[in-house]
Design an enzyme around this catalytic site. Structure first.
Site, PDB file in Angstrom:
ATOM      1  N   GLU A   1       3.909   6.131  -8.921  1.00  0.00           N
ATOM      2  CA  GLU A   1       4.167   6.170 -10.353  1.00  0.00           C
ATOM      3  C   GLU A   1       3.744   7.559 -10.825  1.00  0.00           C
ATOM      4  OE1 GLU A   1       2.183   3.162 -12.668  1.00  0.00           O
ATOM      5  OE2 GLU A   1       2.932   4.038 -14.533  1.00  0.00           O
TER       6      GLU A   1
ATOM      7  N   ARG B   1      -6.015  -0.969   0.979  1.00  0.00           N
ATOM      8  CA  ARG B   1      -6.026   0.397   0.464  1.00  0.00           C
ATOM      9  C   ARG B   1      -7.224   1.155   1.008  1.00  0.00           C
ATOM     10  NH1 ARG B   1      -5.802   1.815  -5.033  1.00  0.00           N
ATOM     11  NH2 ARG B   1      -4.069   0.403  -5.254  1.00  0.00           N
TER      12      ARG B   1
ATOM     13  N   LYS C   1      -6.469   6.235 -10.434  1.00  0.00           N
ATOM     14  CA  LYS C   1      -5.907   7.345 -11.208  1.00  0.00           C
ATOM     15  C   LYS C   1      -6.445   7.351 -12.629  1.00  0.00           C
ATOM     16  CE  LYS C   1      -1.628   6.625  -9.723  1.00  0.00           C
ATOM     17  NZ  LYS C   1      -0.164   6.741  -9.622  1.00  0.00           N
TER      18      LYS C   1
HETATM   19  P1  ATP Z   1      -3.907   3.376  -9.227  1.00  0.00           P
HETATM   20  O1  ATP Z   1      -4.222   1.921  -8.997  1.00  0.00           O
HETATM   21  O2  ATP Z   1      -5.040   4.311  -9.006  1.00  0.00           O
HETATM   22  O3  ATP Z   1      -3.164   3.646 -10.491  1.00  0.00           O
HETATM   23  P2  ATP Z   1      -1.542   3.022  -7.808  1.00  0.00           P
HETATM   24  O4  ATP Z   1      -1.650   2.211  -6.595  1.00  0.00           O
HETATM   25  O5  ATP Z   1      -1.018   2.328  -9.007  1.00  0.00           O
HETATM   26  O6  ATP Z   1      -2.909   3.734  -8.063  1.00  0.00           O
HETATM   27  P3  ATP Z   1       0.901   4.346  -7.285  1.00  0.00           P
HETATM   28  O7  ATP Z   1       1.399   5.646  -7.767  1.00  0.00           O
HETATM   29  O8  ATP Z   1       1.578   3.127  -7.791  1.00  0.00           O
HETATM   30  O9  ATP Z   1      -0.641   4.297  -7.597  1.00  0.00           O
HETATM   31  O10 ATP Z   1       0.857   4.333  -5.717  1.00  0.00           O
HETATM   32  C1  ATP Z   1       1.935   4.663  -4.897  1.00  0.00           C
HETATM   33  C2  ATP Z   1       1.748   4.030  -3.556  1.00  0.00           C
HETATM   34  O11 ATP Z   1       0.537   4.434  -2.962  1.00  0.00           O
HETATM   35  C3  ATP Z   1       1.693   2.516  -3.690  1.00  0.00           C
HETATM   36  O12 ATP Z   1       2.504   1.955  -2.686  1.00  0.00           O
HETATM   37  C4  ATP Z   1       0.255   2.186  -3.482  1.00  0.00           C
HETATM   38  O13 ATP Z   1       0.116   0.935  -2.898  1.00  0.00           O
HETATM   39  C5  ATP Z   1      -0.226   3.316  -2.565  1.00  0.00           C
HETATM   40  N1  ATP Z   1      -1.650   3.570  -2.770  1.00  0.00           N
HETATM   41  C6  ATP Z   1      -2.280   3.847  -3.929  1.00  0.00           C
HETATM   42  N2  ATP Z   1      -3.610   3.960  -3.744  1.00  0.00           N
HETATM   43  C7  ATP Z   1      -3.837   3.752  -2.427  1.00  0.00           C
HETATM   44  C8  ATP Z   1      -5.005   3.729  -1.602  1.00  0.00           C
HETATM   45  N3  ATP Z   1      -6.223   3.945  -2.100  1.00  0.00           N
HETATM   46  N4  ATP Z   1      -4.844   3.473  -0.281  1.00  0.00           N
HETATM   47  C9  ATP Z   1      -3.626   3.268   0.232  1.00  0.00           C
HETATM   48  N5  ATP Z   1      -2.496   3.277  -0.481  1.00  0.00           N
HETATM   49  C10 ATP Z   1      -2.584   3.510  -1.794  1.00  0.00           C
HETATM   50 MG    MG Z   2       0.953   1.307  -8.833  1.00  0.00          MG
END
Ligand code: ATP
Ligand code: MG
Length: 558
Positions: free
Chosen positions: A29, A255, A265
């Site tokens: 995102e 994760r 984020k």
């Molecule tokens: P946040 O929860 O911090 O906003 P997010 O997971 O919503 O992070 P995205 O931009 O949606 O952030 O993530 C893109 C991809 O990266 C998704 O498939 C997510 O599952 C993966 N991802 C995000 N954080 C992690 C992590 N700590 N470890 C592994 N994969 C991750």
């Molecule tokens: Mg997300």
């Protein structure tokens, strides 16, 4: 490498599922910069595709215009490339599918599988029930498909205020899975979108948009993190109701969490916005741009992601392992030079005034291919303040009055006098003698010294600034917000130390921004590409030389 996801894919290939195709996607995102957790997901998605001659798409999951921006899109693309992955011509945006997603929603309404609901957000929450109590049907649940269709069209046309109405799936208000209790599929949002402008004022929710975007792109394995496990029934439900050609399989993995680090984020944005760090690329941030500026190589991050592996259970990885990976990479490859962080002046009394010797010194002790350079030696030098003690304790083997030590690649010197500041009593200068018979740093008569010090010459060395870093948080788990304690409470006040009067070897005058060195005995450093300009050199310490991971691994027999 094997793990449960690779096992699933191997099975699928064997069974010729999806016609033997493997197609993954990385779906960020664009509401922040990528961090090391995303790197795990990138390495996994692009890695899986590469291993099975498949493809991996980059898809921006841009369904929430209020938090997204083109700056984030730009940085995400450049970080993925830097990490070493390529989406070819498969760059997509969920916003490309807004019209298709709308048409799918119309189909759901026509099939009696979705309805427009006029409850307020509070009422929706109230009606949803809890983990122990079933929910209640919305009074609008049984309005006719025609009425819902009409209202949905008018939602799109902008006739209604934000939060006045939503489109909901009609599933089961008493499902044990809260995600299945008539989840919201569309909401009204009067925020211009960074790509579609003001064309839309209704936006699809993640759970609805994601499965359909995957399906539209022909994704075979939709890999996401564990918190989406309970959303999988909804992912499948949406695709099952509609006439789609492709029904991807959602697979969840744990994760990445790192100790002494926050990875959400939202929290990283808060650190940036409140000025706790200098930006998303502050070298203390766990973002890819921060790690890059700190001096991390893409290889070291990929190697780290491979080592931590992929599992189905959440765990916290020791940040020392990440540091171990960069140390291992830099240890092999980067030139070793000398720099003095806190200079102490040393005058070699018996060295001829005005004489300069060029001492030939290899860049790497084990690898002649890294080359060598000449280091100027002269009568006045600098050593590290902490390498001298007037009154040394038992185990201090470095310089002290009357003691002889080696200057790396140069000579043995002996301290003969100490000059102090009259007022403060602080040592400001040492007088030493050198032994001309020890040129190159070894004695012809077999005499041994217990310490080797790094040094630079006064007249030829050049000034530099250096930034030393510590963990950004003092607590192993800063996310543990007990009571009202905010994660920022655990910010480390000593996470950054700025040194402004360092001296480095003259050869570094030509260092390129971003180039990496070992400063002997001090660690690995990287020339900062933002703050070094007009001949002003600023080095960031990537990591120290002390490998705490190796110790942990040995103790725990890892
Ligand atoms: P946040 O929860 O911090 O906003 P997010 O997971 O919503 O992070 P995205 O931009 O949606 O952030 O993530 C893109 C991809 O990266 C998704 O498939 C997510 O599952 C993966 N991802 C995000 N954080 C992690 C992590 N700590 N470890 C592994 N994969 C991750
Ligand atoms: Mg997300």
């Amino acid at each position: 490498m094997v793990d449960f996801i690779r096992d699933i894919i191997a099975e699928d290939l064997k069974a010729n599922k999806n016609g033997g195709r493997v197609h993954t996607r990385f779906p960020p995102e664009p509401n922040g910069y990528l961090h090391i957790g995303h790197a795990k997901s990138i390495c996994l998605n692009f890695g899986l595709a590469a291993e099975s001659h498949g493809l991996c798409n980059l898809r921006f999951d841009d369904t929430n215009p209020s938090k997204e921006s083109t700056e984030y899109i730009r940085s995400i693309k450049s970080d993925i490339k830097w990490l070493g992955f390529d989406w070819g011509d498969r760059l997509f945006y969920t916003s490309d599918y807004f019209e298709k997603l709308y048409q799918y929603a119309v189909q759901l309404i026509k099939k009696g599988k979705a309805y427009v609901c006029d409850l307020s957000p509070e009422e929706i929450r109230e009606y949803r029930g809890t983990l122990t109590e079933p929910g209640k049907d919305s009074p609008y649940r049984n309005r006719s498909a025609e009425e819902s269709l009409d209202l949905f069209e008018r939602m799109r046309a902008g006739e209604f205020k934000e939060v006045s109405r939503v489109l909901r799936a009609k599933i089961d208000m008493s499902s044990p899975n809260l995600n299945m209790r008539d989840p919201v599929l569309y909401r009204i949002l009067r925020t211009p979108h960074h790509r579609t402008g003001d064309k839309w004022c209704i936006y699809p929710m993640y759970d609805y948009a994601h499965c359909l975007s995957d399906s539209i792109e022909g994704i075979t394995h939709s890999i996401c993190t564990l918190e989406f496990e309970d959303h999988r029934p909804l992912y499948d439900w949406v695709l099952d109701q509609l006439d789609v050609d492709c029904h991807p399989q959602q697979i969840e993995f744990a994760r990445l969490n790192l100790n002494y680090t926050v990875m959400s984020k939202r929290k990283l944005l808060e650190l940036v916005e409140n000025g706790h760090v200098s930006g998303w690329d502050d070298p203390r941030m766990p973002t890819l741009s921060g790690l890059r500026r700190r001096g991390y190589t893409p290889e070291s991050i990929r190697n780290f992601c491979e080592r931590i592996g992929v599992a189905k259970r959440d765990s916290v990885i020791d940040v020392a392992l990440l540091e171990h990976c960069i140390r291992e990479d830099l240890n092999r490859s980067v030139p070793r030079v000398m720099a003095v962080l806190r200079p102490l002046r040393v005058v070699i009394d018996n060295y001829p005034e005005g004489q300069v010797e060029e001492l030939d010194s290899p860049y790497h002790p084990d690898d002649p291919s890294v080359g060598s350079r000449k280091i100027p030696f002269s009568r006045v030098l600098y050593i590290e303040q902490e390498d001298f003690l007037e009154d040394p304790p038992k185990k201090f083997f470095r310089l002290s009055p009357g003691r002889e030590v080696r200057l790396r690649y140069a000579y043995y010197i002996t301290c003969v006098d100490v000059v102090k500041d009259k007022q403060s009593g602080e040592v400001v200068e040492l007088h030493c003698t050198y032994d001309p018979e020890t040129r190159g740093g070894w004695s012809r008569d077999g005499r041994k010294v217990k310490a080797t010090l790094h040094w630079v010459s006064e007249c030829d060395s050049i000034p530099a600034g250096v930034r030393l870093y510590n963990h950004l948080f003092t607590k192993e788990n800063p996310n543990e917000e007990k009571g009202n304690i905010d994660f920022k409470t655990y910010l480390n006040p000593n996470s950054l130390e700025i040194l402004t009067s360092c001296r480095v070897e003259p050869v570094l005058a030509n260092a390129a921004p971003g180039s990496r060195y070992q400063f002997e005995r001090l660690g690995y450093f990287c020339l900062d590409s933002v703050d070094s300009s007009d001949g002003a050199l600023v080095f960031n310490r990537t990591v120290t030389l002390r490998d705490s991971w190796a110790k942990i691994a040995k103790k725990e027999k890892l």
